[in-house]
Design a protein around this motif. Structure first.
Motif, PDB file in Angstrom:
ATOM      1  N   SER A   1      -3.616  10.801  -1.546  1.00  0.00           N
ATOM      2  CA  SER A   1      -4.210  11.831  -0.701  1.00  0.00           C
ATOM      3  C   SER A   1      -5.130  12.679  -1.569  1.00  0.00           C
ATOM      4  O   SER A   1      -4.909  12.832  -2.763  1.00  0.00           O
ATOM      5  CB  SER A   1      -3.136  12.696  -0.033  1.00  0.00           C
ATOM      6  OG  SER A   1      -2.445  13.442  -1.003  1.00  0.00           O
ATOM      7  N   ARG A   2      -6.186  13.227  -0.941  1.00  0.00           N
ATOM      8  CA  ARG A   2      -7.173  14.034  -1.668  1.00  0.00           C
ATOM      9  C   ARG A   2      -7.345  15.360  -0.936  1.00  0.00           C
ATOM     10  O   ARG A   2      -7.520  15.377   0.274  1.00  0.00           O
ATOM     11  CB  ARG A   2      -8.511  13.301  -1.744  1.00  0.00           C
ATOM     12  CG  ARG A   2      -9.585  14.083  -2.478  1.00  0.00           C
ATOM     13  CD  ARG A   2     -10.965  13.462  -2.380  1.00  0.00           C
ATOM     14  NE  ARG A   2     -11.027  12.109  -2.893  1.00  0.00           N
ATOM     15  CZ  ARG A   2     -11.094  11.016  -2.129  1.00  0.00           C
ATOM     16  NH1 ARG A   2     -11.114  11.121  -0.824  1.00  0.00           N
ATOM     17  NH2 ARG A   2     -11.160   9.823  -2.657  1.00  0.00           N
ATOM     18  N   ASP A   3      -7.299  16.449  -1.692  1.00  0.00           N
ATOM     19  CA  ASP A   3      -7.554  17.781  -1.146  1.00  0.00           C
ATOM     20  C   ASP A   3      -8.689  18.403  -1.935  1.00  0.00           C
ATOM     21  O   ASP A   3      -8.678  18.371  -3.167  1.00  0.00           O
ATOM     22  CB  ASP A   3      -6.315  18.675  -1.263  1.00  0.00           C
ATOM     23  CG  ASP A   3      -5.164  18.167  -0.423  1.00  0.00           C
ATOM     24  OD1 ASP A   3      -5.416  17.801   0.740  1.00  0.00           O
ATOM     25  OD2 ASP A   3      -4.034  18.126  -0.922  1.00  0.00           O
ATOM     26  N   ILE A   4      -9.661  18.986  -1.221  1.00  0.00           N
ATOM     27  CA  ILE A   4     -10.777  19.683  -1.867  1.00  0.00           C
ATOM     28  C   ILE A   4     -10.657  21.158  -1.509  1.00  0.00           C
ATOM     29  O   ILE A   4     -10.592  21.508  -0.330  1.00  0.00           O
ATOM     30  CB  ILE A   4     -12.139  19.119  -1.418  1.00  0.00           C
ATOM     31  CG1 ILE A   4     -12.238  17.635  -1.746  1.00  0.00           C
ATOM     32  CG2 ILE A   4     -13.275  19.895  -2.064  1.00  0.00           C
ATOM     33  CD1 ILE A   4     -13.514  16.972  -1.264  1.00  0.00           C
ATOM     34  N   ASP A   5     -10.612  22.012  -2.523  1.00  0.00           N
ATOM     35  CA  ASP A   5     -10.456  23.447  -2.307  1.00  0.00           C
ATOM     36  C   ASP A   5     -11.535  24.214  -3.044  1.00  0.00           C
ATOM     37  O   ASP A   5     -11.565  24.178  -4.266  1.00  0.00           O
ATOM     38  CB  ASP A   5      -9.077  23.897  -2.780  1.00  0.00           C
ATOM     39  CG  ASP A   5      -8.829  25.359  -2.502  1.00  0.00           C
ATOM     40  OD1 ASP A   5      -9.259  25.815  -1.417  1.00  0.00           O
ATOM     41  OD2 ASP A   5      -8.230  26.036  -3.353  1.00  0.00           O
TER      42      ASP A   5
ATOM     43  N   VAL B   1     -10.664  19.494  -6.910  1.00  0.00           N
ATOM     44  CA  VAL B   1     -10.217  18.305  -6.184  1.00  0.00           C
ATOM     45  C   VAL B   1      -8.853  17.921  -6.732  1.00  0.00           C
ATOM     46  O   VAL B   1      -8.661  17.852  -7.949  1.00  0.00           O
ATOM     47  CB  VAL B   1     -11.209  17.131  -6.348  1.00  0.00           C
ATOM     48  CG1 VAL B   1     -10.715  15.911  -5.595  1.00  0.00           C
ATOM     49  CG2 VAL B   1     -12.584  17.528  -5.869  1.00  0.00           C
ATOM     50  N   ARG B   2      -7.910  17.691  -5.824  1.00  0.00           N
ATOM     51  CA  ARG B   2      -6.555  17.311  -6.225  1.00  0.00           C
ATOM     52  C   ARG B   2      -6.213  15.963  -5.599  1.00  0.00           C
ATOM     53  O   ARG B   2      -6.230  15.806  -4.383  1.00  0.00           O
ATOM     54  CB  ARG B   2      -5.564  18.366  -5.776  1.00  0.00           C
ATOM     55  CG  ARG B   2      -4.115  17.948  -5.971  1.00  0.00           C
ATOM     56  CD  ARG B   2      -3.207  19.092  -5.786  1.00  0.00           C
ATOM     57  NE  ARG B   2      -3.314  19.873  -7.017  1.00  0.00           N
ATOM     58  CZ  ARG B   2      -2.661  20.977  -7.246  1.00  0.00           C
ATOM     59  NH1 ARG B   2      -1.872  21.470  -6.339  1.00  0.00           N
ATOM     60  NH2 ARG B   2      -2.798  21.624  -8.377  1.00  0.00           N
ATOM     61  N   LEU B   3      -5.948  14.977  -6.462  1.00  0.00           N
ATOM     62  CA  LEU B   3      -5.509  13.657  -6.017  1.00  0.00           C
ATOM     63  C   LEU B   3      -4.003  13.563  -6.209  1.00  0.00           C
ATOM     64  O   LEU B   3      -3.491  13.869  -7.289  1.00  0.00           O
ATOM     65  CB  LEU B   3      -6.167  12.550  -6.841  1.00  0.00           C
ATOM     66  CG  LEU B   3      -7.664  12.352  -6.699  1.00  0.00           C
ATOM     67  CD1 LEU B   3      -8.130  11.270  -7.662  1.00  0.00           C
ATOM     68  CD2 LEU B   3      -8.025  11.976  -5.288  1.00  0.00           C
ATOM     69  N   THR B   4      -3.310  13.135  -5.172  1.00  0.00           N
ATOM     70  CA  THR B   4      -1.870  12.922  -5.254  1.00  0.00           C
ATOM     71  C   THR B   4      -1.622  11.434  -5.066  1.00  0.00           C
ATOM     72  O   THR B   4      -1.935  10.878  -4.018  1.00  0.00           O
ATOM     73  CB  THR B   4      -1.127  13.727  -4.172  1.00  0.00           C
ATOM     74  OG1 THR B   4      -1.484  15.098  -4.303  1.00  0.00           O
ATOM     75  CG2 THR B   4       0.368  13.570  -4.316  1.00  0.00           C
ATOM     76  N   LEU B   5      -1.083  10.796  -6.093  1.00  0.00           N
ATOM     77  CA  LEU B   5      -0.777   9.364  -6.056  1.00  0.00           C
ATOM     78  C   LEU B   5       0.736   9.193  -6.084  1.00  0.00           C
ATOM     79  O   LEU B   5       1.425   9.887  -6.839  1.00  0.00           O
ATOM     80  CB  LEU B   5      -1.394   8.648  -7.250  1.00  0.00           C
ATOM     81  CG  LEU B   5      -2.914   8.630  -7.269  1.00  0.00           C
ATOM     82  CD1 LEU B   5      -3.417   8.445  -8.677  1.00  0.00           C
ATOM     83  CD2 LEU B   5      -3.413   7.520  -6.388  1.00  0.00           C
ATOM     84  N   ALA B   6       1.237   8.280  -5.262  1.00  0.00           N
ATOM     85  CA  ALA B   6       2.675   8.006  -5.224  1.00  0.00           C
ATOM     86  C   ALA B   6       2.893   6.513  -5.121  1.00  0.00           C
ATOM     87  O   ALA B   6       2.081   5.783  -4.540  1.00  0.00           O
ATOM     88  CB  ALA B   6       3.317   8.725  -4.044  1.00  0.00           C
ATOM     89  N   ASN B   7       3.995   6.042  -5.704  1.00  0.00           N
ATOM     90  CA  ASN B   7       4.364   4.633  -5.678  1.00  0.00           C
ATOM     91  C   ASN B   7       5.742   4.528  -5.043  1.00  0.00           C
ATOM     92  O   ASN B   7       6.685   5.190  -5.484  1.00  0.00           O
ATOM     93  CB  ASN B   7       4.386   4.057  -7.096  1.00  0.00           C
ATOM     94  CG  ASN B   7       4.741   2.593  -7.099  1.00  0.00           C
ATOM     95  OD1 ASN B   7       4.379   1.861  -6.194  1.00  0.00           O
ATOM     96  ND2 ASN B   7       5.459   2.158  -8.113  1.00  0.00           N
ATOM     97  N   SER B   8       5.864   3.714  -4.003  1.00  0.00           N
ATOM     98  CA  SER B   8       7.149   3.587  -3.322  1.00  0.00           C
ATOM     99  C   SER B   8       7.769   2.207  -3.467  1.00  0.00           C
ATOM    100  O   SER B   8       8.817   1.949  -2.913  1.00  0.00           O
ATOM    101  CB  SER B   8       6.980   3.920  -1.838  1.00  0.00           C
ATOM    102  OG  SER B   8       6.066   3.012  -1.246  1.00  0.00           O
TER     103      SER B   8
END
Length: 190
Positions: free
Chosen positions: A61-65, A77-84
């Motif tokens: 997910s990407r958030d731009i603030d 810019v904040r990238l959130t990466l997750a592995n399931s």
């Protein structure tokens, strides 16, 4: 053979050197050269099998603030990466696609990926040109520690960054004279 598609130039060079060493070892009857050729042959094949068969399920997910900034001001810019799923073996190279007018493409090297892993990476964007800019998609490359094999995957999601003109405050304009026609507001004859 489908795993061999991910071989890098270095991996193909290892295979070519291994085949050359094997042929030379057989032709010259040199068992040491034959063993060296087998070792060099096994490295890219083993790396290809390990990286190629890794099943991982990454989400991003990407958030731009803030999503709208004036010219010259930064946006975070904040990238959130997750592995399931099962952990990928090797190293993940993450790159977010940004227009050249916003600077160089942010690149991150992520290791230590495990099951239920989550990582947040931040970077800043600054533009000296106004407009609407598409940020993304993010591409992820899985590679082995030796750089022999590389598999690339890409996310489809993008975000928009809007750069507006710089706001310049105007100072007050003094109005001299009166409304009766005296001072600066005196009526003039045409």
């Amino acid at each position: 053979l489908s795993h061999l598609r991910g071989l890098t130039t270095r991996g193909r060079a290892f295979l070519a050197a291994a085949l050359t060493a094997l042929l030379a070892g057989v032709g010259l009857d040199q068992p040491v050269l034959l063993r060296a050729g087998l070792l060099v042959l096994v490295l890219p094949l083993l790396a290809s099998a390990l990286i190629g068969r890794t099943g991982y399920r990454l989400t991003m997910s990407r958030d731009i603030d803030p999503p709208t900034v004036p010219v010259g001001q930064p946006a975070q810019v904040r990238l959130t990466l997750a592995n399931s799923a099962a952990p990928p073996r090797g190293v993940l190279l993450v790159e977010d696609l940004v227009p050249y007018s916003l600077g160089t493409r942010p690149r991150f090297l992520l290791s230590g990926v495990s099951r239920e892993w989550r990582r947040i990476v931040d970077y800043r964007l600054r533009s000296e040109a106004r407009g609407r800019f598409t940020i993304g998609p993010v591409s992820v490359r899985a590679t082995d520690p030796f750089g022999l094999v590389e598999y690339a995957r890409s996310f489809r999601s993008t975000s928009m960054l809007t750069v507006t003109p710089r706001v310049v405050p105007l100072r007050g304009i003094p109005i001299g004279g009166a409304w009766t026609g005296s001072g600066d507001n005196r009526p003039r004859a045409f």
